[in-house]
Design a protein around this motif. Structure first.
Motif, short mmCIF file in Angstrom:
data_model
loop_
_atom_site.label_atom_id
_atom_site.label_comp_id
_atom_site.label_asym_id
_atom_site.label_seq_id
_atom_site.Cartn_x
_atom_site.Cartn_y
_atom_site.Cartn_z
N LYS A 48 36.95 25.51 24.27
CA LYS A 48 37.67 26.66 23.76
C LYS A 48 38.01 27.61 24.91
N ARG A 49 39.25 28.07 24.99
CA ARG A 49 39.67 28.96 26.06
C ARG A 49 39.11 30.36 25.85
N ASN A 50 38.59 30.94 26.92
CA ASN A 50 38.10 32.31 26.87
C ASN A 50 39.25 33.22 27.28
N LEU A 51 40.00 33.71 26.29
CA LEU A 51 41.19 34.51 26.58
C LEU A 51 40.85 35.82 27.26
N GLN A 52 39.70 36.42 26.87
CA GLN A 52 39.30 37.69 27.48
C GLN A 52 39.01 37.47 28.97
N TYR A 53 38.36 36.36 29.30
CA TYR A 53 38.05 36.05 30.69
C TYR A 53 39.34 35.84 31.48
N GLU A 54 40.28 35.09 30.89
CA GLU A 54 41.54 34.82 31.57
C GLU A 54 42.32 36.11 31.82
N VAL B 233 42.38 48.92 44.72
CA VAL B 233 41.74 49.39 43.49
C VAL B 233 40.69 50.44 43.81
N VAL B 234 40.29 51.18 42.77
CA VAL B 234 39.14 52.08 42.86
C VAL B 234 38.06 51.45 41.99
N TYR B 235 36.89 51.21 42.58
CA TYR B 235 35.80 50.59 41.84
C TYR B 235 34.58 51.51 41.85
N GLY B 236 34.41 52.22 40.73
CA GLY B 236 33.26 53.10 40.57
C GLY B 236 33.02 53.99 41.77
N LYS C 150 33.80 33.29 38.56
CA LYS C 150 34.73 33.77 39.58
C LYS C 150 34.44 35.24 39.85
N TYR C 151 34.69 35.65 41.09
CA TYR C 151 34.40 37.01 41.52
C TYR C 151 35.61 37.63 42.22
N TYR C 152 35.71 38.95 42.08
CA TYR C 152 36.61 39.70 42.94
C TYR C 152 35.82 40.03 44.20
N THR C 153 36.39 39.77 45.35
CA THR C 153 35.79 40.21 46.60
C THR C 153 36.53 41.47 47.03
N LEU C 154 35.81 42.58 47.11
CA LEU C 154 36.41 43.87 47.43
C LEU C 154 35.93 44.35 48.79
N ARG C 155 36.85 44.91 49.57
CA ARG C 155 36.48 45.51 50.85
C ARG C 155 36.77 47.01 50.78
N PRO C 156 35.72 47.86 50.73
CA PRO C 156 35.95 49.30 50.74
C PRO C 156 36.74 49.71 51.98
N ASP D 286 34.30 38.39 34.90
CA ASP D 286 34.03 38.52 33.47
C ASP D 286 32.95 39.56 33.14
N HIS D 287 32.50 40.28 34.18
CA HIS D 287 31.45 41.27 33.91
C HIS D 287 31.55 42.42 34.91
N ILE D 288 32.60 43.22 34.76
CA ILE D 288 32.81 44.36 35.64
C ILE D 288 31.95 45.52 35.14
N LYS D 289 30.91 45.86 35.89
CA LYS D 289 29.94 46.85 35.42
C LYS D 289 30.45 48.28 35.53
#
Length: 199
Positions: A1-7, A19-22, A45-51, A64-67
């Motif tokens: 089953k496709r996870n539409l929210q994840y996609e 982006v601004v992340y917290g 999968k992860y976003y790799t962010l460089r401040p 899928d889990h942006i705190k």
């Protein structure tokens, strides 16, 4: 089953997005994908962010889990509009220190620039009042004042293409009794006005 929210989340931000992340402030998305490091979940999968103001650090955020709240950086016009609104933004003083700290913490965590302006204006005015009476500034107010400064002025500098300076002088927005201290300087111009903006 496709996870539409994840996609949807996976496609929300792309490499090279700003982006601004917290409380990490302005970051550049340098990669989106799985990580090879042992502490990472190989299935995610992860976003790799460089401040942008901490070039030697990286932040890894599961797609899928942006705190923390995450959004695109303000555009130039949005930043200019924000500066125009500063004089009209109300303060948020709360007498009870624990409740006040909770309010500060939520505002900083949200990444909402208008809330950051309110923190800076609120604490500055209260700090001035206490100093006029020979009283010390509460540590919690001082801590969140500097944190809000870094986040707000860092994003304004980035959005408006200003260079960061470490100078420690002040400039002011003349808003009658609601002046906002702008520290550490970058210079940008708006129609009919010129401000020094701290970073």
């Amino acid at each position: 089953k496709r996870n539409l929210q994840y996609e949807k989340r996976e496609n929300m931000y792309q490499v090279n997005d700003s982006v601004v992340y917290g409380t990490h402030g302005v970051c550049e998305v340098t990669a989106v994908g799985r990580l090879s490091m042992s502490v990472a979940d190989r299935k995610k999968k992860y976003y790799t962010l460089r401040p942008v103001y901490q070039k030697d650090s990286l932040v890894y955020v599961p797609v899928d889990h942006i705190k923390l709240p995450m959004r695109l950086v303000l555009g130039k016009e949005e930043a200019e509009k924000l500066v125009e609104e500063i004089p009209s933004l109300e303060t948020i003083w709360i007498v009870n220190e624990k409740e006040r700290e909770s309010q500060y913490k939520e505002a900083v965590r949200s990444g909402d620039c208008r809330e950051l302006v309110r923190i800076i204006k609120t604490i500055y005015l209260h700090e001035k009042e206490r100093m006029d009476k020979g009283k010390k500034v509460a540590a919690v107010d001082e801590r969140y004042f500097h944190q809000a400064e870094e986040l707000l002025y860092g994003e304004l500098a980035y959005a408006l293409g200003m260079e960061i300076s470490r100078s420690l002088s002040y400039a002011w927005l003349d808003t009658e009794n609601k002046s906002l201290p702008l520290r550490r300087y970058g210079r940008f111009r708006l129609p009919d006005r010129s401000y020094q903006v701290p970073m």
